[in-house]
Design a protein around this motif. Structure first.
Motif, PDB file in Angstrom:
ATOM      1  N   MET A   1      -8.002  44.823  35.421  1.00 15.21           N
ATOM      2  CA  MET A   1      -6.516  44.052  34.436  1.00 15.21           C
ATOM      3  C   MET A   1      -5.609  44.530  33.345  1.00 15.21           C
ATOM      4  O   MET A   1      -6.546  44.940  32.326  1.00 15.21           O
ATOM      5  CB  MET A   1      -6.600  42.370  34.572  1.00 15.21           C
ATOM      6  CG  MET A   1      -5.612  41.735  34.213  1.00 15.21           C
ATOM      7  SD  MET A   1      -4.170  41.946  35.643  1.00 15.21           S
ATOM      8  CE  MET A   1      -4.972  40.587  36.741  1.00 15.21           C
ATOM      9  N   MET A   2      -4.127  44.941  33.422  1.00 13.61           N
ATOM     10  CA  MET A   2      -4.068  46.063  32.417  1.00 13.61           C
ATOM     11  C   MET A   2      -2.800  45.030  31.895  1.00 13.61           C
ATOM     12  O   MET A   2      -2.525  43.534  32.351  1.00 13.61           O
ATOM     13  CB  MET A   2      -2.850  46.876  32.746  1.00 13.61           C
ATOM     14  CG  MET A   2      -3.718  49.032  33.514  1.00 13.61           C
ATOM     15  SD  MET A   2      -2.188  49.193  34.186  1.00 13.61           S
ATOM     16  CE  MET A   2      -2.286  48.508  35.775  1.00 13.61           C
ATOM     17  N   LYS A   3      -2.847  44.370  30.398  1.00  7.60           N
ATOM     18  CA  LYS A   3      -2.094  43.870  29.466  1.00  7.60           C
ATOM     19  C   LYS A   3      -0.691  44.399  29.197  1.00  7.60           C
ATOM     20  O   LYS A   3      -0.910  45.673  28.928  1.00  7.60           O
ATOM     21  CB  LYS A   3      -3.017  43.618  28.368  1.00  7.60           C
ATOM     22  CG  LYS A   3      -3.833  42.752  28.474  1.00  7.60           C
ATOM     23  CD  LYS A   3      -5.165  42.246  26.659  1.00  7.60           C
ATOM     24  CE  LYS A   3      -6.119  42.045  27.622  1.00  7.60           C
ATOM     25  NZ  LYS A   3      -7.349  41.456  26.332  1.00  7.60           N
ATOM     26  N   LEU A   4       0.249  43.958  29.322  1.00  8.52           N
ATOM     27  CA  LEU A   4       1.380  44.335  28.309  1.00  8.52           C
ATOM     28  C   LEU A   4       2.440  43.585  27.695  1.00  8.52           C
ATOM     29  O   LEU A   4       2.372  42.163  27.468  1.00  8.52           O
ATOM     30  CB  LEU A   4       2.527  44.367  29.953  1.00  8.52           C
ATOM     31  CG  LEU A   4       4.037  45.396  30.007  1.00  8.52           C
ATOM     32  CD1 LEU A   4       3.884  46.727  29.227  1.00  8.52           C
ATOM     33  CD2 LEU A   4       5.278  44.544  30.735  1.00  8.52           C
ATOM     34  N   HIS A  21       6.687  45.304  40.350  1.00 13.94           N
ATOM     35  CA  HIS A  21       6.544  44.785  41.068  1.00 13.94           C
ATOM     36  C   HIS A  21       6.819  45.282  42.464  1.00 13.94           C
ATOM     37  O   HIS A  21       6.715  44.660  43.911  1.00 13.94           O
ATOM     38  CB  HIS A  21       8.382  43.074  40.610  1.00 13.94           C
ATOM     39  CG  HIS A  21       7.078  42.176  40.405  1.00 13.94           C
ATOM     40  ND1 HIS A  21       6.115  41.340  40.731  1.00 13.94           N
ATOM     41  CD2 HIS A  21       7.552  42.243  38.700  1.00 13.94           C
ATOM     42  CE1 HIS A  21       5.536  40.337  39.315  1.00 13.94           C
ATOM     43  NE2 HIS A  21       7.423  40.792  38.868  1.00 13.94           N
ATOM     44  N   GLU A  22       8.441  46.518  42.547  1.00 13.61           N
ATOM     45  CA  GLU A  22       8.428  47.151  43.860  1.00 13.61           C
ATOM     46  C   GLU A  22       7.057  48.468  43.595  1.00 13.61           C
ATOM     47  O   GLU A  22       7.492  48.215  45.458  1.00 13.61           O
ATOM     48  CB  GLU A  22       9.614  48.548  42.974  1.00 13.61           C
ATOM     49  CG  GLU A  22      11.108  47.485  42.615  1.00 13.61           C
ATOM     50  CD  GLU A  22      11.766  47.221  43.957  1.00 13.61           C
ATOM     51  OE1 GLU A  22      10.988  47.442  45.576  1.00 13.61           O
ATOM     52  OE2 GLU A  22      12.365  46.309  43.933  1.00 13.61           O
ATOM     53  N   LEU A  23       6.056  48.262  43.197  1.00 16.03           N
ATOM     54  CA  LEU A  23       5.006  48.785  43.613  1.00 16.03           C
ATOM     55  C   LEU A  23       3.650  48.515  43.686  1.00 16.03           C
ATOM     56  O   LEU A  23       3.198  48.657  43.899  1.00 16.03           O
ATOM     57  CB  LEU A  23       4.259  49.797  42.676  1.00 16.03           C
ATOM     58  CG  LEU A  23       5.468  51.096  41.966  1.00 16.03           C
ATOM     59  CD1 LEU A  23       5.390  51.688  41.086  1.00 16.03           C
ATOM     60  CD2 LEU A  23       5.419  51.862  42.998  1.00 16.03           C
ATOM     61  N   SER A  24       4.249  46.721  44.141  1.00 12.78           N
ATOM     62  CA  SER A  24       3.284  45.897  44.107  1.00 12.78           C
ATOM     63  C   SER A  24       2.410  46.035  43.366  1.00 12.78           C
ATOM     64  O   SER A  24       1.381  45.529  43.880  1.00 12.78           O
ATOM     65  CB  SER A  24       2.509  45.904  45.758  1.00 12.78           C
ATOM     66  OG  SER A  24       3.453  45.639  46.996  1.00 12.78           O
ATOM     67  N   ASP A  27       0.747  41.602  40.171  1.00  7.78           N
ATOM     68  CA  ASP A  27      -0.645  41.033  39.613  1.00  7.78           C
ATOM     69  C   ASP A  27      -1.530  41.982  38.628  1.00  7.78           C
ATOM     70  O   ASP A  27      -2.397  41.124  38.545  1.00  7.78           O
ATOM     71  CB  ASP A  27      -0.920  40.487  40.840  1.00  7.78           C
ATOM     72  CG  ASP A  27      -1.491  41.400  42.021  1.00  7.78           C
ATOM     73  OD1 ASP A  27      -1.152  42.269  41.527  1.00  7.78           O
ATOM     74  OD2 ASP A  27      -1.700  40.808  42.529  1.00  7.78           O
ATOM     75  N   GLN A  28      -1.151  42.824  38.745  1.00  5.74           N
ATOM     76  CA  GLN A  28      -2.081  44.041  38.060  1.00  5.74           C
ATOM     77  C   GLN A  28      -1.815  43.765  36.426  1.00  5.74           C
ATOM     78  O   GLN A  28      -2.445  44.544  35.619  1.00  5.74           O
ATOM     79  CB  GLN A  28      -1.975  45.250  38.652  1.00  5.74           C
ATOM     80  CG  GLN A  28      -2.650  45.395  39.480  1.00  5.74           C
ATOM     81  CD  GLN A  28      -3.949  45.517  39.432  1.00  5.74           C
ATOM     82  OE1 GLN A  28      -4.508  45.982  38.921  1.00  5.74           O
ATOM     83  NE2 GLN A  28      -4.160  44.693  40.941  1.00  5.74           N
TER      84      GLN A  28
END
Length: 206
Positions: A1-4, A21-24, A27-28
Motif C-alpha cells: 500500500m502506497m501513501k500519498l 482512479h482512472e487506472l483503478s 484503493d492502492q
C-alpha cells in the motif's frame, strides 16, 4: 500500500488522484492530509520531501517520489496499461504539451492565491494581473483547440491535467467566469466532470 501526502484543495494532488482512479488504483493509496504553503511547513512531509510540496508519494520501503508529473508517470507504469497513454510518438508529444498547459494553469492559480494572501503592504497588483493574464491566454488557446480534446479516444494524462485545472478555476476563481467566452472548452470540461474519477476527487474546502 502506497501513501500519498495530499490535500483536498490541491489541484496537483487531485490530478494524481483522478489518474489513480482512472487506472483503478484508488484503493492502492492511503491518503495523508497535510496543509503546506510557501512559508507553511510540515515537518513530517519534509522528512520525505525537503521541498515541502504535495503531492508526495511514499513507497513501502520509505522512499519518496514527487512531483505530480513524476507520480502520474509512475502510476501508469505501475498499472502496466497503455489505456491512458497515446499510441504514437507525435500523439505522446501532443499530450505532454496538454499536461504542461494544464499544470501551467494550476501553477498560475496557486501563485495568485499566494499573492492574495500577502499582507496589504506586500501585495503586488502587477504580479496578480500577470498570473491572471497568463491563465486567460492559456484558456483562449485551449478554446481554439477544444475539438482536439473532444476527439481524444478515452482519457489521457494531458486531458486529466486540463480538466483538473479548469475545475480548480471553478473552485477558487468562479467569479471570473472562464466559461463565458469559451463555450467549446466549457462543454468538453462538463463532459469530463461526469466521470466517476472526477466526482470521487472533488475539491473540498477542508
Amino acid at each position: 500500500m502506497m501513501k500519498l501526502f495530499w490535500s483536498s484543495r490541491s489541484p496537483f494532488a487531485r490530478k494524481v488522484m483522478v489518474l489513480a482512479h482512472e487506472l483503478s488504483l484508488g484503493d492502492q493509496l492511503t491518503l495523508i492530509r497535510v496543509a503546506v504553503g510557501s512559508i507553511l511547513l510540515d515537518e513530517n512531509l519534509m522528512k520525505h520531501n525537503p521541498l515541502n510540496r504535495i503531492p508526495t508519494l511514499i513507497f513501502d520501503d520509505g522512499s519518496a517520489l514527487f512531483d505530480s508529473r513524476a507520480i502520474c508517470d509512475y502510476l501508469v507504469q505501475f498499472a502496466d496499461t497503455h489505456e491512458l497513454t497515446c499510441a504514437d510518438h507525435a500523439s505522446r508529444i501532443a499530450d505532454e504539451r496538454r499536461q504542461s498547459l494544464g499544470d501551467g494553469i494550476m501553477e498560475q492559480s496557486v501563485l495568485t492565491l499566494g499573492e492574495r494572501k500577502r499582507p496589504v503592504q506586500q501585495f503586488s497588483p502587477a504580479h496578480e494581473a500577470a498570473y491572471r493574464l497568463k491563465t486567460a491566454r492559456t484558456l483562449d488557446l485551449l478554446e481554439g483547440e477544444a475539438e482536439q480534446l473532444v476527439a481524444l479516444t478515452g482519457v489521457t494524462i494531458g486531458s486529466v491535467a486540463i480538466a483538473v485545472a479548469l475545475s480548480h478555476l471553478d473552485f477558487r476563481f468562479n467569479e471570473e467566469n472562464w466559461r463565458g467566452t469559451r463555450p467549446r472548452l466549457s462543454d468538453w470540461h462538463a463532459s469530463m466532470t461526469e466521470r466517476s474519477s472526477m466526482k470521487l476527487t472533488a475539491f473540498v474546502e477542508a
